[in-house]
Design a protein around this motif. Structure first.
Motif, mmCIF file in Angstrom:
data_model
loop_
_atom_site.group_PDB
_atom_site.id
_atom_site.type_symbol
_atom_site.label_atom_id
_atom_site.label_comp_id
_atom_site.label_asym_id
_atom_site.label_seq_id
_atom_site.Cartn_x
_atom_site.Cartn_y
_atom_site.Cartn_z
ATOM 1 N N ASN A 114 47.851 27.940 29.231
ATOM 2 C CA ASN A 114 47.705 28.679 30.484
ATOM 3 C C ASN A 114 48.659 29.874 30.412
ATOM 4 N N PRO A 115 48.122 31.094 30.326
ATOM 5 C CA PRO A 115 48.998 32.260 30.125
ATOM 6 C C PRO A 115 49.952 32.505 31.293
ATOM 7 N N LEU B 86 43.485 27.348 39.945
ATOM 8 C CA LEU B 86 42.225 27.194 39.206
ATOM 9 C C LEU B 86 42.491 27.188 37.713
ATOM 10 N N LYS B 87 43.414 28.046 37.266
ATOM 11 C CA LYS B 87 43.748 28.097 35.834
ATOM 12 C C LYS B 87 44.324 26.756 35.382
ATOM 13 N N CYS B 88 45.111 26.134 36.247
ATOM 14 C CA CYS B 88 45.658 24.804 35.930
ATOM 15 C C CYS B 88 44.521 23.796 35.788
ATOM 16 N N ALA B 89 43.613 23.822 36.759
ATOM 17 C CA ALA B 89 42.539 22.824 36.812
ATOM 18 C C ALA B 89 41.591 22.959 35.634
ATOM 19 N N LEU B 90 41.462 24.177 35.096
ATOM 20 C CA LEU B 90 40.455 24.414 34.064
ATOM 21 C C LEU B 90 41.032 24.501 32.655
ATOM 22 N N LEU B 91 42.326 24.240 32.522
ATOM 23 C CA LEU B 91 42.961 24.348 31.201
ATOM 24 C C LEU B 91 42.335 23.377 30.190
#
Ligand code: FES
Length: 128
Positions: free
Chosen positions: A32-33, A103-108
């Motif tokens: 996750n950037p 969302l970035k966390c959930a989709l990593l």
């Protein structure tokens, strides 16, 4: 606390399929950037089916819970079935409204899984 948030915490505290596979057929690590957290997905195949799947890495409760749920969701499925999984399926499973950052966390884990499977099948990755 609502039932969905409890479900996320339960997966975070007792993650399913956390660990490593000795000789995986597919292995893919993604980051996750925004925070630098990482998840690696490893898959053992039986033909074109996922015989075993594990995830490893570090991240927040949402990213770890999503990885735990996702690995449960795809175990036993074919790689083609995995290609059919969409972002909305993960978000439905989590069941909470998330900000763009979250969302970035959930989709990593989803991104690592999709990228690993697409690379293995030599198909272009499409995020839906
Ligand atoms: Fe890093 Fe969620 S804060 S993955």
């Amino acid at each position: 606390m609502d039932i969905y948030a409890e479900n996320i915490l339960e997966h975070y505290r007792n993650p399913q399929n956390f660990g490593k596979i000795a000789k995986p057929d597919i292995s893919f690590r993604d980051t996750n950037p925004l925070c630098g957290d990482e998840i690696e997905i490893q898959i053992l195949l039986n033909g074109d089916r996922i015989k075993d799947i594990k995830f490893d890495g570090k991240g927040c409760a949402i990213s770890q819970a999503a990885a735990s749920m996702l690995t449960e969701m795809v175990k036993g499925k074919s790689l083609r079935d995995v290609l059919g999984i969409e972002k909305k399926n993960i978000l439905e499973e989590l069941g909470v409204q998330l900000s763009a950052v979250r969302l970035k966390c959930a989709l990593l884990a989803y991104k690592a899984l999709k990228a690993g499977v697409c690379t293995h099948l030599h198909v272009e990755m499409r995020e839906e």
